[in-house]
Design a protein around this motif. Structure first.
Motif, PDB file in Angstrom:
ATOM      1  N   LEU A 233       0.818  -1.208   0.000  1.00 43.57           N
ATOM      2  CA  LEU A 233       0.000   0.000   0.000  1.00 43.57           C
ATOM      3  C   LEU A 233       0.853   1.260   0.000  1.00 43.57           C
ATOM      4  O   LEU A 233       0.459   2.292  -0.523  1.00 43.57           O
ATOM      5  CB  LEU A 233      -0.941   0.003   1.202  1.00 43.57           C
ATOM      6  CG  LEU A 233      -1.974  -1.126   1.254  1.00 43.57           C
ATOM      7  CD1 LEU A 233      -2.903  -0.924   2.435  1.00 43.57           C
ATOM      8  CD2 LEU A 233      -2.760  -1.215  -0.026  1.00 43.57           C
ATOM      9  N   LEU A 234       2.038   1.188   0.597  1.00 43.14           N
ATOM     10  CA  LEU A 234       2.898   2.363   0.637  1.00 43.14           C
ATOM     11  C   LEU A 234       3.541   2.618  -0.720  1.00 43.14           C
ATOM     12  O   LEU A 234       3.848   3.751  -1.072  1.00 43.14           O
ATOM     13  CB  LEU A 234       3.977   2.186   1.712  1.00 43.14           C
ATOM     14  CG  LEU A 234       3.469   2.083   3.147  1.00 43.14           C
ATOM     15  CD1 LEU A 234       4.646   1.849   4.099  1.00 43.14           C
ATOM     16  CD2 LEU A 234       2.705   3.330   3.551  1.00 43.14           C
ATOM     17  N   ALA A 235       3.758   1.553  -1.503  1.00 40.95           N
ATOM     18  CA  ALA A 235       4.381   1.708  -2.815  1.00 40.95           C
ATOM     19  C   ALA A 235       3.393   2.158  -3.864  1.00 40.95           C
ATOM     20  O   ALA A 235       3.766   2.772  -4.867  1.00 40.95           O
ATOM     21  CB  ALA A 235       5.034   0.394  -3.238  1.00 40.95           C
ATOM     22  N   LEU A 236       2.110   1.868  -3.667  1.00 41.22           N
ATOM     23  CA  LEU A 236       1.097   2.207  -4.656  1.00 41.22           C
ATOM     24  C   LEU A 236       0.750   3.689  -4.550  1.00 41.22           C
ATOM     25  O   LEU A 236       0.217   4.140  -3.543  1.00 41.22           O
ATOM     26  CB  LEU A 236      -0.152   1.354  -4.435  1.00 41.22           C
ATOM     27  CG  LEU A 236      -1.194   1.351  -5.544  1.00 41.22           C
ATOM     28  CD1 LEU A 236      -0.603   0.789  -6.831  1.00 41.22           C
ATOM     29  CD2 LEU A 236      -2.412   0.540  -5.126  1.00 41.22           C
ATOM     30  N   CYS A 237       1.061   4.439  -5.593  1.00 39.40           N
ATOM     31  CA  CYS A 237       0.787   5.884  -5.608  1.00 39.40           C
ATOM     32  C   CYS A 237      -0.554   6.143  -6.273  1.00 39.40           C
ATOM     33  O   CYS A 237      -0.739   5.845  -7.461  1.00 39.40           O
ATOM     34  CB  CYS A 237       1.900   6.617  -6.357  1.00 39.40           C
ATOM     35  SG  CYS A 237       1.480   8.331  -6.778  1.00 39.40           S
ATOM     36  N   VAL A 238      -1.506   6.693  -5.511  1.00 43.11           N
ATOM     37  CA  VAL A 238      -2.806   7.098  -6.038  1.00 43.11           C
ATOM     38  C   VAL A 238      -3.031   8.538  -5.602  1.00 43.11           C
ATOM     39  O   VAL A 238      -3.959   8.860  -4.863  1.00 43.11           O
ATOM     40  CB  VAL A 238      -3.934   6.186  -5.540  1.00 43.11           C
ATOM     41  CG1 VAL A 238      -5.215   6.433  -6.337  1.00 43.11           C
ATOM     42  CG2 VAL A 238      -3.550   4.718  -5.650  1.00 43.11           C
ATOM     43  N   ASP A 239      -2.138   9.424  -6.049  1.00 43.05           N
ATOM     44  CA  ASP A 239      -2.138  10.809  -5.604  1.00 43.05           C
ATOM     45  C   ASP A 239      -1.427  11.638  -6.658  1.00 43.05           C
ATOM     46  O   ASP A 239      -0.340  11.261  -7.123  1.00 43.05           O
ATOM     47  CB  ASP A 239      -1.409  10.909  -4.260  1.00 43.05           C
ATOM     48  CG  ASP A 239      -1.573  12.256  -3.587  1.00 43.05           C
ATOM     49  OD1 ASP A 239      -1.409  13.284  -4.276  1.00 43.05           O
ATOM     50  OD2 ASP A 239      -1.835  12.284  -2.377  1.00 43.05           O
ATOM     51  N   SER A 240      -2.013  12.758  -7.040  1.00 39.05           N
ATOM     52  CA  SER A 240      -1.406  13.600  -8.071  1.00 39.05           C
ATOM     53  C   SER A 240      -0.105  14.236  -7.620  1.00 39.05           C
ATOM     54  O   SER A 240       0.656  14.738  -8.450  1.00 39.05           O
ATOM     55  CB  SER A 240      -2.404  14.687  -8.498  1.00 39.05           C
ATOM     56  OG  SER A 240      -3.561  14.110  -9.075  1.00 39.05           O
TER      57      SER A 240
ATOM     58  N   GLN B  59      -6.327   9.731  -3.106  1.00 38.52           N
ATOM     59  CA  GLN B  59      -7.033   9.936  -4.358  1.00 38.52           C
ATOM     60  C   GLN B  59      -6.275  10.944  -5.202  1.00 38.52           C
ATOM     61  O   GLN B  59      -5.492  11.743  -4.683  1.00 38.52           O
ATOM     62  CB  GLN B  59      -8.460  10.432  -4.110  1.00 38.52           C
ATOM     63  CG  GLN B  59      -8.546  11.806  -3.470  1.00 38.52           C
ATOM     64  CD  GLN B  59      -9.970  12.218  -3.182  1.00 38.52           C
ATOM     65  OE1 GLN B  59     -10.735  11.483  -2.553  1.00 38.52           O
ATOM     66  NE2 GLN B  59     -10.352  13.401  -3.650  1.00 38.52           N
ATOM     67  N   THR B  60      -6.492  10.893  -6.506  1.00 37.94           N
ATOM     68  CA  THR B  60      -5.886  11.883  -7.377  1.00 37.94           C
ATOM     69  C   THR B  60      -6.750  13.146  -7.388  1.00 37.94           C
ATOM     70  O   THR B  60      -7.860  13.157  -6.845  1.00 37.94           O
ATOM     71  CB  THR B  60      -5.734  11.344  -8.812  1.00 37.94           C
ATOM     72  OG1 THR B  60      -7.037  11.055  -9.351  1.00 37.94           O
ATOM     73  CG2 THR B  60      -4.868  10.095  -8.829  1.00 37.94           C
ATOM     74  N   ASP B  61      -6.238  14.190  -8.004  1.00 39.06           N
ATOM     75  CA  ASP B  61      -6.980  15.444  -8.063  1.00 39.06           C
ATOM     76  C   ASP B  61      -8.226  15.303  -8.919  1.00 39.06           C
ATOM     77  O   ASP B  61      -8.233  14.537  -9.902  1.00 39.06           O
ATOM     78  CB  ASP B  61      -6.108  16.549  -8.667  1.00 39.06           C
ATOM     79  CG  ASP B  61      -4.955  16.951  -7.772  1.00 39.06           C
ATOM     80  OD1 ASP B  61      -5.009  16.645  -6.559  1.00 39.06           O
ATOM     81  OD2 ASP B  61      -3.992  17.562  -8.290  1.00 39.06           O
ATOM     82  N   PRO B  62      -9.298  16.043  -8.601  1.00 46.44           N
ATOM     83  CA  PRO B  62     -10.443  16.092  -9.502  1.00 46.44           C
ATOM     84  C   PRO B  62     -10.008  16.519 -10.907  1.00 46.44           C
ATOM     85  O   PRO B  62      -9.108  17.345 -11.057  1.00 46.44           O
ATOM     86  CB  PRO B  62     -11.350  17.139  -8.854  1.00 46.44           C
ATOM     87  CG  PRO B  62     -10.990  17.097  -7.403  1.00 46.44           C
ATOM     88  CD  PRO B  62      -9.510  16.838  -7.379  1.00 46.44           C
TER      89      PRO B  62
END
Length: 319
Positions: free
Chosen positions: A28-35, A268-271
């Motif tokens: 979970l720390l390696a998975l990037c889901v963020d802009s 989450q990524t940006d809108p």
């Protein structure tokens, strides 16, 4: 007015999964889901791109508004090869044994193809559903299909149906039953972890536009009561299991979200970071690594003129 806008958005929302619908164990720390930590790269043009599916051995298939495509490496890039000899608007996909199954919005049929070197889709069963959408295989070889959110003709009939198959013939559906009715809801995507189903759902109750429902498959094969584990201010499309977490495509607000299996938001990524995303799934070798995230960007439903969406993209960590 707000209710009217919500209904309109539902009409635009995309129609949107192998054993457990699990992309494999992931850090979970390696998975990037963020802009902040990652960025999107478009890989291929897929008209009205709808769904993403990796087979057990890592073959990649993407469905869209004209066909289902197998994605392969070609030089430094990728190529999309259609696996249906005609044209059709295809949705959810799943796998049982050596067979790929695909929903078709065009004629409401379930299609299937043996996973040979050159698979060829053919219709095997008429579901009779107005909008056969998200799909996942169950723990006992059954298949669950979501009917929703809103058919192009006819009234909504929100439910999950269950298909069972002839043990000797994976191309023969022996029974179709209404497994769970979801009256008053607008379900879309579905994913499974063990005996738990996760459903991306839209609701008519504002200000909540979207949610993830958790449904346990009982020991008798029947559904236990659904529970809402996460809510959104956006209409969701499809979702997938990523190890011990969930990835959700938030269609109307253009972002993807990472949740625990209990619905806690991790990132989450940006809108508007994606152009109407319809499905999101972690990568699998040999084509992708498990810290890469594949996203189909559908664009507006039925739009074949603008450059919005129509893309298979990858979201990768940059720092």
């Amino acid at each position: 007015m707000k209710h009217g806008l919500a209904v309109l958005a539902l009409l635009l929302a995309g129609c949107g999964n192998s054993g457990s619908d699990d992309g494999g164990a992931n850090d979970l720390l390696a998975l990037c889901v963020d802009s902040i930590c990652g960025e999107k790269t478009a890989l291929l043009t897929i008209e009205q791109a709808e769904n993403i599916f990796f087979t057990d051995d890592g073959r990649l298939f993407v469905s869209g508004g004209t066909n289902v495509f197998e994605i392969k490496r070609e030089g430094d890039g990728y190529a999309a090869t259609p696996i249906f000899s005609g044209t059709g608007n295809f949705g959810g996909m799943t796998q049982r044994g050596d067979v790929l199954y695909v929903n078709c919005f065009t004629d409401s049929h379930l299609y299937a193809a043996r996973l040979t070197a050159t698979p060829t889709l053919a219709p095997i069963h008429d579901t009779g559903l107005g909008i056969p959408n998200g799909m996942t295989a169950g723990p006992s070889g059954e298949i669950y299909i979501v009917n929703g959110p809103i058919p192009t003709s006819g009234l909504p009939d929100p439910k999950i149906v269950r298909l069972t198959f002839d043990p000797a013939d994976p191309m023969k559906v022996t029974e179709q039953t209404d497994w769970l009715t979801l009256t008053g809801n607008f379900p879309n995507g579905i994913a499974r972890s063990g005996r738990t189903l996760f459903v991306a759902n839209s609701t008519p109750i504002l200000p909540t536009l979207g949610e993830v429902l958790r449904i346990e498959i009982g020991d008798d094969g029947m559904p236990e009561s659904p529970s809402s584990i996460a809510t959104f201010d956006s209409l969701p499309d499809d979702l997938s299991v990523a190890g011990d977490s969930l990835l959700v495509a938030l269609y109307s607000n253009g972002y993807i979200a990472h949740l625990t299996l209990d619905g806690e938001l991790l990132a989450q990524t940006d809108p508007l970071s994606f152009e109407f995303p319809s499905q999101v799934r972690v990568g699998q070798p040999p084509l992708f690594s498990a810290d890469e995230i594949l996203v189909t960007e559908k664009g507006l439903i039925g739009d074949t003129l603008s450059p919005i969406g129509d893309s298979l993209s990858v979201f990768r960590r940059t720092n």
